[in-house]
Design a protein around this motif. Sequence first.
Motif, PDB file in Angstrom:
ATOM      1  N   TYR A 122       0.837  -1.203   0.000  1.00 26.02           N
ATOM      2  CA  TYR A 122       0.000   0.000   0.000  1.00 26.02           C
ATOM      3  C   TYR A 122       0.870   1.250   0.000  1.00 26.02           C
ATOM      4  CZ  TYR A 122      -3.365   3.515   1.527  1.00 26.02           C
ATOM      5  OH  TYR A 122      -4.136   4.646   1.621  1.00 26.02           O
ATOM      6  N   PHE A 123       1.900   1.269   0.832  1.00 23.80           N
ATOM      7  CA  PHE A 123       2.737   2.463   0.931  1.00 23.80           C
ATOM      8  C   PHE A 123       3.553   2.680  -0.342  1.00 23.80           C
ATOM      9  CE2 PHE A 123       6.264   5.064   2.822  1.00 23.80           C
ATOM     10  CZ  PHE A 123       5.489   6.204   2.996  1.00 23.80           C
ATOM     11  N   LEU A 124       4.010   1.607  -0.976  1.00 27.77           N
ATOM     12  CA  LEU A 124       4.727   1.758  -2.245  1.00 27.77           C
ATOM     13  C   LEU A 124       3.822   2.364  -3.317  1.00 27.77           C
ATOM     14  CD1 LEU A 124       6.840  -1.519  -2.266  1.00 27.77           C
ATOM     15  CD2 LEU A 124       7.711   0.827  -2.067  1.00 27.77           C
ATOM     16  N   ILE A 125       2.539   2.005  -3.298  1.00 27.86           N
ATOM     17  CA  ILE A 125       1.579   2.615  -4.220  1.00 27.86           C
ATOM     18  C   ILE A 125       1.385   4.085  -3.856  1.00 27.86           C
ATOM     19  CG2 ILE A 125      -0.842   2.622  -4.974  1.00 27.86           C
ATOM     20  CD1 ILE A 125      -0.703  -0.494  -4.634  1.00 27.86           C
ATOM     21  N   HIS A 126       1.266   4.377  -2.576  1.00 28.74           N
ATOM     22  CA  HIS A 126       1.147   5.777  -2.144  1.00 28.74           C
ATOM     23  C   HIS A 126       2.340   6.598  -2.630  1.00 28.74           C
ATOM     24  CE1 HIS A 126       0.845   9.406   0.216  1.00 28.74           C
ATOM     25  NE2 HIS A 126       2.092   9.177   0.584  1.00 28.74           N
ATOM     26  N   LEU A 127       3.547   6.045  -2.514  1.00 28.57           N
ATOM     27  CA  LEU A 127       4.737   6.788  -2.926  1.00 28.57           C
ATOM     28  C   LEU A 127       4.726   7.092  -4.422  1.00 28.57           C
ATOM     29  CD1 LEU A 127       7.492   5.049  -0.763  1.00 28.57           C
ATOM     30  CD2 LEU A 127       6.541   7.353  -0.448  1.00 28.57           C
ATOM     31  N   ILE A 128       4.161   6.204  -5.222  1.00 24.51           N
ATOM     32  CA  ILE A 128       4.005   6.474  -6.665  1.00 24.51           C
ATOM     33  C   ILE A 128       3.061   7.656  -6.864  1.00 24.51           C
ATOM     34  CG2 ILE A 128       2.833   5.612  -8.737  1.00 24.51           C
ATOM     35  CD1 ILE A 128       5.481   4.496  -8.763  1.00 24.51           C
ATOM     36  N   THR A 129       1.952   7.675  -6.125  1.00 27.50           N
ATOM     37  CA  THR A 129       1.001   8.784  -6.301  1.00 27.50           C
ATOM     38  C   THR A 129       1.622  10.103  -5.845  1.00 27.50           C
ATOM     39  OG1 THR A 129      -0.120   8.466  -4.167  1.00 27.50           O
ATOM     40  CG2 THR A 129      -0.989   7.239  -6.058  1.00 27.50           C
ATOM     41  N   HIS A 130       2.429  10.067  -4.810  1.00 25.40           N
ATOM     42  CA  HIS A 130       3.131  11.258  -4.334  1.00 25.40           C
ATOM     43  C   HIS A 130       4.114  11.742  -5.403  1.00 25.40           C
ATOM     44  CE1 HIS A 130       6.499  13.168  -2.015  1.00 25.40           C
ATOM     45  NE2 HIS A 130       5.486  13.832  -1.484  1.00 25.40           N
ATOM     46  N   LEU A 131       4.857  10.822  -5.993  1.00 28.01           N
ATOM     47  CA  LEU A 131       5.781  11.149  -7.075  1.00 28.01           C
ATOM     48  C   LEU A 131       5.030  11.805  -8.231  1.00 28.01           C
ATOM     49  CD1 LEU A 131       8.397  10.946  -8.821  1.00 28.01           C
ATOM     50  CD2 LEU A 131       7.852   8.539  -9.160  1.00 28.01           C
ATOM     51  N   ASP A 132       3.916  11.211  -8.619  1.00 24.06           N
ATOM     52  CA  ASP A 132       3.170  11.728  -9.760  1.00 24.06           C
ATOM     53  C   ASP A 132       2.532  13.085  -9.483  1.00 24.06           C
ATOM     54  OD1 ASP A 132       3.912   9.578 -11.292  1.00 24.06           O
ATOM     55  OD2 ASP A 132       2.082   8.451 -10.920  1.00 24.06           O
ATOM     56  N   TYR A 133       2.094  13.298  -8.260  1.00 27.77           N
ATOM     57  CA  TYR A 133       1.525  14.597  -7.880  1.00 27.77           C
ATOM     58  C   TYR A 133       2.562  15.700  -8.097  1.00 27.77           C
ATOM     59  CZ  TYR A 133      -0.356  18.278  -4.845  1.00 27.77           C
ATOM     60  OH  TYR A 133      -0.799  19.468  -4.340  1.00 27.77           O
ATOM     61  N   HIS A 134       3.753  15.491  -7.570  1.00 23.12           N
ATOM     62  CA  HIS A 134       4.801  16.499  -7.709  1.00 23.12           C
ATOM     63  C   HIS A 134       5.358  16.550  -9.137  1.00 23.12           C
ATOM     64  CE1 HIS A 134       4.626  17.754  -3.640  1.00 23.12           C
ATOM     65  NE2 HIS A 134       5.078  16.619  -3.132  1.00 23.12           N
ATOM     66  N   LEU A 135       5.361  15.443  -9.844  1.00 27.85           N
ATOM     67  CA  LEU A 135       5.784  15.431 -11.241  1.00 27.85           C
ATOM     68  C   LEU A 135       4.869  16.334 -12.070  1.00 27.85           C
ATOM     69  CD1 LEU A 135       7.628  14.322 -13.465  1.00 27.85           C
ATOM     70  CD2 LEU A 135       6.152  12.292 -13.554  1.00 27.85           C
ATOM     71  N   GLY A 136       3.579  16.275 -11.797  1.00 30.96           N
ATOM     72  CA  GLY A 136       2.642  17.165 -12.478  1.00 30.96           C
ATOM     73  C   GLY A 136       2.912  18.624 -12.153  1.00 30.96           C
TER      74      GLY A 136
END
Length: 147
Positions: A122-136
């Motif tokens: 779950y946390f590894l998936i969260h970290l992807i969403t965090h990465l993508d948020y800031h990437l945007g």
Amino acid sequence: MIESLQSLYNRDLNKLKTEIEAYQHEAVIWKTDQNISNSAGNLCLHLIGNLNHFIGACLGNTGYIRNRDLEFSLKNIPKTELTEKVEATLTMINHVLSQLTPEDLEKEYPLVVFEDKMTTGYFLIHLITHLDYHLGQINYHRRLLDI
């Protein structure tokens, strides 16, 4: 699931590298304005620190020591150095994820990051969403300010 996570981290960290390299004016990487409080450079450093801490140190025992304040206060790091840090982060993530088993993803993540415990997967998936948020945010920053 592990291969899917590796694929997503590879895709998005390579996109982060591409975004940083796409700046025509290197100084703009560190620019903020009245409605943009974090520069692309600081967001890049934040993502590098976040991933090296939560994946590298906590799951891979890399020994990485995070200084979150510096992620937002350092300035004027050359974009070549930023992209090298992104590449090193990607190498670390691929190494750590390749060591995990499907059972590891079901285990409790070693830190309580939010208020509740969660699985490592779950946390590894969260970290992807965090990465993508800031990437945007970085993509928007570049298109808005690098003119």
